[in-house]
Design a protein around this motif. Structure first.
Motif, PDB file in Angstrom:
ATOM      1  N   LYS A 725       0.843  -1.193   0.000  1.00 20.17           N
ATOM      2  CA  LYS A 725       0.000   0.000   0.000  1.00 20.17           C
ATOM      3  C   LYS A 725       0.884   1.251   0.000  1.00 20.17           C
ATOM      4  O   LYS A 725       2.080   1.172   0.274  1.00 20.17           O
ATOM      5  CB  LYS A 725      -0.912   0.030   1.233  1.00 20.17           C
ATOM      6  CG  LYS A 725      -1.883  -1.125   1.338  1.00 20.17           C
ATOM      7  CD  LYS A 725      -2.683  -1.014   2.624  1.00 20.17           C
ATOM      8  CE  LYS A 725      -3.648  -2.181   2.799  1.00 20.17           C
ATOM      9  NZ  LYS A 725      -4.359  -2.098   4.107  1.00 20.17           N
ATOM     10  N   GLN A 726       0.261   2.394  -0.279  1.00 22.06           N
ATOM     11  CA  GLN A 726       0.970   3.685  -0.271  1.00 22.06           C
ATOM     12  C   GLN A 726       2.150   3.692  -1.246  1.00 22.06           C
ATOM     13  O   GLN A 726       3.188   4.284  -0.975  1.00 22.06           O
ATOM     14  CB  GLN A 726       1.461   4.029   1.136  1.00 22.06           C
ATOM     15  CG  GLN A 726       0.367   4.311   2.161  1.00 22.06           C
ATOM     16  CD  GLN A 726      -0.404   5.580   1.864  1.00 22.06           C
ATOM     17  OE1 GLN A 726      -1.548   5.539   1.402  1.00 22.06           O
ATOM     18  NE2 GLN A 726       0.222   6.725   2.135  1.00 22.06           N
ATOM     19  N   ILE A 727       1.982   3.026  -2.369  1.00 24.72           N
ATOM     20  CA  ILE A 727       3.094   2.930  -3.318  1.00 24.72           C
ATOM     21  C   ILE A 727       2.555   3.020  -4.743  1.00 24.72           C
ATOM     22  O   ILE A 727       1.550   2.395  -5.088  1.00 24.72           O
ATOM     23  CB  ILE A 727       3.874   1.605  -3.096  1.00 24.72           C
ATOM     24  CG1 ILE A 727       5.103   1.530  -4.003  1.00 24.72           C
ATOM     25  CG2 ILE A 727       2.983   0.379  -3.257  1.00 24.72           C
ATOM     26  CD1 ILE A 727       6.059   0.410  -3.614  1.00 24.72           C
ATOM     27  N   VAL A 728       3.195   3.857  -5.567  1.00 29.15           N
ATOM     28  CA  VAL A 728       2.787   4.020  -6.968  1.00 29.15           C
ATOM     29  C   VAL A 728       4.026   4.147  -7.849  1.00 29.15           C
ATOM     30  O   VAL A 728       5.109   4.498  -7.376  1.00 29.15           O
ATOM     31  CB  VAL A 728       1.910   5.280  -7.166  1.00 29.15           C
ATOM     32  CG1 VAL A 728       0.568   5.115  -6.478  1.00 29.15           C
ATOM     33  CG2 VAL A 728       2.626   6.518  -6.677  1.00 29.15           C
ATOM     34  N   HIS A 729       3.812   3.851  -9.141  1.00 26.99           N
ATOM     35  CA  HIS A 729       4.880   4.010 -10.126  1.00 26.99           C
ATOM     36  C   HIS A 729       4.829   5.396 -10.747  1.00 26.99           C
ATOM     37  O   HIS A 729       3.754   5.985 -10.877  1.00 26.99           O
ATOM     38  CB  HIS A 729       4.738   2.966 -11.244  1.00 26.99           C
ATOM     39  CG  HIS A 729       5.206   1.606 -10.856  1.00 26.99           C
ATOM     40  ND1 HIS A 729       4.392   0.669 -10.267  1.00 26.99           N
ATOM     41  CD2 HIS A 729       6.434   1.027 -10.973  1.00 26.99           C
ATOM     42  CE1 HIS A 729       5.076  -0.444 -10.050  1.00 26.99           C
ATOM     43  NE2 HIS A 729       6.311  -0.248 -10.468  1.00 26.99           N
ATOM     44  N   ALA A 730       5.983   5.892 -11.168  1.00 27.40           N
ATOM     45  CA  ALA A 730       6.053   7.165 -11.886  1.00 27.40           C
ATOM     46  C   ALA A 730       6.895   6.983 -13.143  1.00 27.40           C
ATOM     47  O   ALA A 730       7.870   6.223 -13.142  1.00 27.40           O
ATOM     48  CB  ALA A 730       6.664   8.251 -10.996  1.00 27.40           C
ATOM     49  N   SER A 731       6.498   7.682 -14.198  1.00 23.31           N
ATOM     50  CA  SER A 731       7.277   7.634 -15.431  1.00 23.31           C
ATOM     51  C   SER A 731       8.619   8.337 -15.211  1.00 23.31           C
ATOM     52  O   SER A 731       8.756   9.137 -14.280  1.00 23.31           O
ATOM     53  CB  SER A 731       6.507   8.342 -16.550  1.00 23.31           C
ATOM     54  OG  SER A 731       6.408   9.729 -16.253  1.00 23.31           O
ATOM     55  N   PRO A 732       9.618   8.058 -16.032  1.00 26.07           N
ATOM     56  CA  PRO A 732      10.914   8.735 -15.871  1.00 26.07           C
ATOM     57  C   PRO A 732      10.795  10.257 -15.869  1.00 26.07           C
ATOM     58  O   PRO A 732      11.499  10.929 -15.114  1.00 26.07           O
ATOM     59  CB  PRO A 732      11.715   8.240 -17.085  1.00 26.07           C
ATOM     60  CG  PRO A 732      11.132   6.891 -17.381  1.00 26.07           C
ATOM     61  CD  PRO A 732       9.680   7.005 -17.069  1.00 26.07           C
ATOM     62  N   VAL A 733       9.904  10.810 -16.683  1.00 23.42           N
ATOM     63  CA  VAL A 733       9.747  12.272 -16.757  1.00 23.42           C
ATOM     64  C   VAL A 733       9.218  12.817 -15.440  1.00 23.42           C
ATOM     65  O   VAL A 733       9.766  13.782 -14.872  1.00 23.42           O
ATOM     66  CB  VAL A 733       8.819  12.666 -17.918  1.00 23.42           C
ATOM     67  CG1 VAL A 733       8.535  14.167 -17.874  1.00 23.42           C
ATOM     68  CG2 VAL A 733       9.438  12.288 -19.253  1.00 23.42           C
ATOM     69  N   ASP A 734       8.165  12.216 -14.911  1.00 17.98           N
ATOM     70  CA  ASP A 734       7.594  12.689 -13.648  1.00 17.98           C
ATOM     71  C   ASP A 734       8.536  12.440 -12.473  1.00 17.98           C
ATOM     72  O   ASP A 734       8.615  13.248 -11.543  1.00 17.98           O
ATOM     73  CB  ASP A 734       6.242  11.997 -13.384  1.00 17.98           C
ATOM     74  CG  ASP A 734       5.114  12.598 -14.225  1.00 17.98           C
ATOM     75  OD1 ASP A 734       5.137  13.827 -14.432  1.00 17.98           O
ATOM     76  OD2 ASP A 734       4.227  11.848 -14.673  1.00 17.98           O
TER      77      ASP A 734
END
Length: 861
Positions: A725-734
């Motif tokens: 929980k409390q975890i998300v992926h981000a693109s290299p740009v973001d």
């Protein structure tokens, strides 16, 4: 060299004073230095500053006779010894960016720095050390001063500073990297570093045990890093915390009295640790021991040129018994079948071969010297000496030309100082007491003399003090298995190393803490080094009381400590703010003799009183954290998988569970040692332990967060595979934008889906993982060695990075470098693909144009 060997109470005042003064260790004197202004070469003029004098007649005379180099080599040896030491550094082999940094050095800096190589210097500006495995250690052709002062080297210097601060590299003298390599450490080993400060070798040992571990797991072994001095322990902690390890214990003991922590069968542990059974280990013994003892430090002359004017033979003579005692204690703590490495940064046989021979005599076959000549074949080393001369020199007796080749030749007045173990055979010679001579000394004292035995000796021509070449001794032990590294063989410093294998238990009464107590007692007749009263060793050196009555210190550790300070350019070392240097002196004394006297809080910097709730005054207690409500809230908030071992692995440094600010995680091996330590009455004085895993929320919105603890940056890599929980992926740009701007509103993310997912998280700490190319945001998280993640704070309308500025800078640079590399690879691949398509089309065109044109094109080709 590691230090903190051992002294009695109150024996560390001088080294603390030098630590507070932050003594500069550079190749020039300050303008106010009188020794510079009065230098005869100045012709009476004050020229501001002059280089350190790089000569000492006593040094030359002593080492010419010792034969550590041949007479033909002497000039070359001295010439190199007078030059500044080139910089060297080591890549952290367990770092996530190890291969990136190595590639950057090989493909970028080796080429870009080529133009800066000084004329007549080496062919390459930087190069990997050929004897260090896998190109992980590097030698620079530039000295530390050149790196700091040369503007064209600024990019390389900034690279070294940044990576050193992060923990991706460690700046360390090349020869200082050698001893851990001969320990043959494996990930499941219990390792003791007896004299560990400033911590470079400890860091190296931790790298080795962590090398093969996968994300989310810990090695079975551990490192116990010990040092005598409280301030040096702080430096050691500063160095090793960059490793982010749960497998380290830092202790504060005299090395020769390091606790054995043997559990008596009658002991019950339930009352101490709340355990229902005894700890899994009953005695603290080690598979490997690094015994890097305090020494005179003359192997570091190139790094610390002020040693030239301070050096005298009494330094090595005085520290010899202490070195024997520390080494014997190390062997007593070593398991049968284990390996111990003894090392010094001294060239003196009295501190090296003489100590090894005495150890072998005392152990009587229970240990053996290991022949390691086939290991690290590219390391240039020389075999140990089987015979050496011993120079008897005293500040108050003018008999410097006299050489002693046997204990038989030692004056009866000096036999308590010049001990038999300093000679190759180790034989003790006793003579009938000369009552007349004794009476003369006593009578002189009564008649107003200073009472020093040396004054009586000066007026006598005792034939026993004269050297007799026929009595020259040779050791029977295979001392050629030791190794001596000298500066001119590979343009470095000097070091001595010996490797022991423990074949069986030591003989009775050997290796115990007090086995050499008689030799280390106060000596009123020893003007060079008074081990108990006036002098102490620095973490790698020895402080000696010189003729002018001032205390002098020099050591490799002091230099390495200053290197850290220099390279951080004024950044603080984050020493313990709760106690001052002066307070630490008192704490160290009072820890051994507790009293009811209250300590004035003003002396502690006015921040808080010293801890008195644990056994060791001035040191916060180590307490197992068992607050189930807090632990369950953490598990629930972050969705931590049940397979992650929590029970018994969390500790704090505060007995009051309601005011705990930090929760540390310890490996199973450290947990076992902790339980043993409680069961034996807390014999270990622990100054640092565990990996900082959770910290209490301190943000304004912290009270609104469902969980009162956030995940620390240090602990994130370990627990990341278990978070759901409390975890998300981000693109290299973001991800790059987060590192650049530190805070981004949900609506401002380039990937709108990321903003939506982030806004849906609960308030408080969250984890942002760099998404790999081709992966969707909804893909499950697969953590491996290449996974990059950071902790962030989820507020009402934005995400804010909870990472230090320097960590952000490092991650951003690595990310940009990887993106450029990947872009270059794609472009290269596209070009290759286009070229291939073009070639195929050309072939088709040639076929269409007929055989004649094809032949013509082929001919022209």
């Amino acid at each position: 060299m590691g230090g903190g060997g051992g002294r009695g109470r109150g024996g560390s005042r001088t080294q603390r004073r030098h630590f507070r003064q932050n003594r500069e260790n550079v190749w020039k004197r300050p303008k106010s230095d009188p020794s510079s202004e009065n230098n005869p070469e100045n012709n009476g003029e004050n020229r501001g500053w002059q280089p350190f004098a790089t000569q000492n007649p006593a040094f030359d005379e002593y080492y010419k006779e010792q034969g550590i180099v041949t007479p033909e080599e002497w000039d070359g040896f001295i010439e190199v010894l007078r030059k500044p030491l080139p910089a060297a550094f080591r890549i952290n082999s367990s770092s996530q960016f190890c291969s990136d940094i190595r590639t950057q050095l090989e493909n970028d800096f080796m080429i870009s720095l080529q133009a800066e190589v000084s004329e007549g210097g080496e062919l390459v500006p930087i190069r990997p050390l050929p004897w260090y495995p896998e190109n992980l250690a590097w030698h620079s052709n530039f000295s530390r001063m050149q790196l700091r002062k040369n503007q064209t080297l600024e990019r390389f210097h900034e690279f070294l500073k940044l990576e050193n601060e992060i923990g991706n590299i460690t700046r360390q003298e090349a020869v200082s990297m050698v001893p851990p390599l001969f320990l043959d450490v494996r990930p499941d080993h219990f390792v003791l570093d007896m004299c560990a400060a400033p911590g470079s070798k400890t860091f190296q040992l931790l790298e080795i045990i962590h090398r093969s571990t996968k994300p989310g797991s810990l090695p079975d072994g551990l490192v116990v890093a010990n040092d005598l001095d409280v301030q040096r322990c702080n430096l050691l902690i500063h160095q090793t915390k960059r490793m982010c390890t749960a497998n380290l214990i830092v202790t504060n003991h005299e090395a020769q009295h390091f606790p054995g922590c043997r559990l008596k069968k009658s002991c019950s542990t339930a009352s101490e640790i709340g355990a229902e059974k005894e700890p899994p280990i009953s005695q603290l013994v080690f598979d490997r021991v690094l015994c890097d003892v305090p020494c005179s430090g003359d192997g570091t002359l190139r790094k610390a040129p002020d040693i030239w004017r301070k050096w005298h033979v009494g330094l090595g003579n005085g520290v010899h018994p202490l070195q024997v005692q520390i080494a014997m204690r190390g062997l007593s703590l070593l398991k049968v079948g284990g390996r111990m490495v003894y090392s010094t940064c001294s060239m003196n046989p009295v501190e090296n071969e003489a100590v090894i021979a005495e150890i072998l005599r005392k152990c009587d076959g229970s240990v053996e010297l290991v022949d390691v000549s086939s290991e690290l074949p590219q390391l240039v080393r020389r075999p140990g000496l089987k015979k050496w001369k011993h120079h008897r020199q005293c500040n108050k007796v003018r008999d410097k030309g006299r050489w002693l080749v046997s204990h038989k030749n030692v004056s009866k007045y000096r036999k308590s100082v010049i001990v038999p173990s300093m000679f190759p055979s180790g034989r003790r010679f006793t003579e009938p007491t000369d009552h007349n001579g004794s009476m003369e000394v006593e009578e002189k004292h009564e008649n107003g003399g200073n009472g020093n035995v040396e004054d009586a000796l000066e007026s006598s021509d005792d034939p026993a003090t004269l050297a007799n070449e026929q009595d020259e001794e040779v050791s029977d032990f295979p001392l050629e298995r030791c190794m001596r590294i000298v500066p001119h063989d590979q343009n470095g410093g000097a070091f001595f190393i010996a490797v022991f294998h423990k074949r069986s238990d030591l003989p009775a009464n050997q290796g115990k803490p007090n086995s050499l107590e008689g030799e280390l007692g106060p000596r009123n007749d020893e003007p060079q080094v008074q081990l108990q009263n006036q002098s102490t060793e620095d973490t790698n050196g020895i402080v000696a009381s010189l003729a002018d009555g001032t205390d002098e210190t020099f050591s490799e550790a002091a230099s390495e400590a200053e290197l850290i300070k220099d390279e951080l350019d004024g950044d603080s070392l984050e020493l313990d703010p709760s106690v001052t240097c002066e307070e630490n002196v008192n704490v160290l004394e009072e820890a051994q003799a507790p009293s009811d006297k209250e300590i004035d809080p003003k002396k502690a910097g006015g921040k808080r009183k010293l801890q008195t709730q644990g056994k060791w005054r001035g040191v916060d207690p180590v307490v197992f954290f068992k607050d189930e409500a807090t632990i369950n809230s953490i598990k629930t908030f972050y969705g931590i998988d049940e397979s992650f071992p929590f029970n018994g692995h969390l500790v704090t440094r505060n007995s009051d569970a309601n005011h705990v600010k930090r929760i540390y995680y310890v490996s199973k091996s450290v947990k076992d040692v902790l339980e043993l330590n409680f069961s034996v009455g807390q014999q270990l004085k622990i100054t640092s332990i565990g990996l900082k895993m959770f910290e209490r929320q301190t943000a304004r919105e912290g009270n609104l967060a469902p969980c009162s603890f956030r995940i620390s940056s240090e602990g994130l890599p370990l627990i990341l595979p278990y978070i759901t929980k409390q975890i998300v992926h981000a693109s290299p740009v973001d991800f790059k934008h987060l590192l650049q701007y530190k805070s981004i509103k949900f609506a401002d993310f380039v990937d709108a889906e990321l903003g939506q997912k982030a806004s849906g998280l609960m308030s408080g700490c969250c984890v942002i993982v760099l998404r790999k190319d081709g992966k969707a945001l909804s893909d499950s998280i697969e953590v491996d060695e290449s996974t990059i993640a950071i902790g962030c704070w989820k507020g009402k309308s934005s995400l804010s990075v909870m990472v230090t500025a320097i960590d952000c800078q490092e991650l951003l640079e690595r990310l940009l470098m990887r993106m450029e590399t990947e872009k270059g690879s794609v472009e290269k691949k596209d070009k290759a693909s286009n070229a291939k398509e073009g070639e195929e089309q050309d072939v088709k065109d040639m076929d269409k144009n007929g055989d004649e044109e094809s032949i013509t094109l082929e001919t022209e080709g």
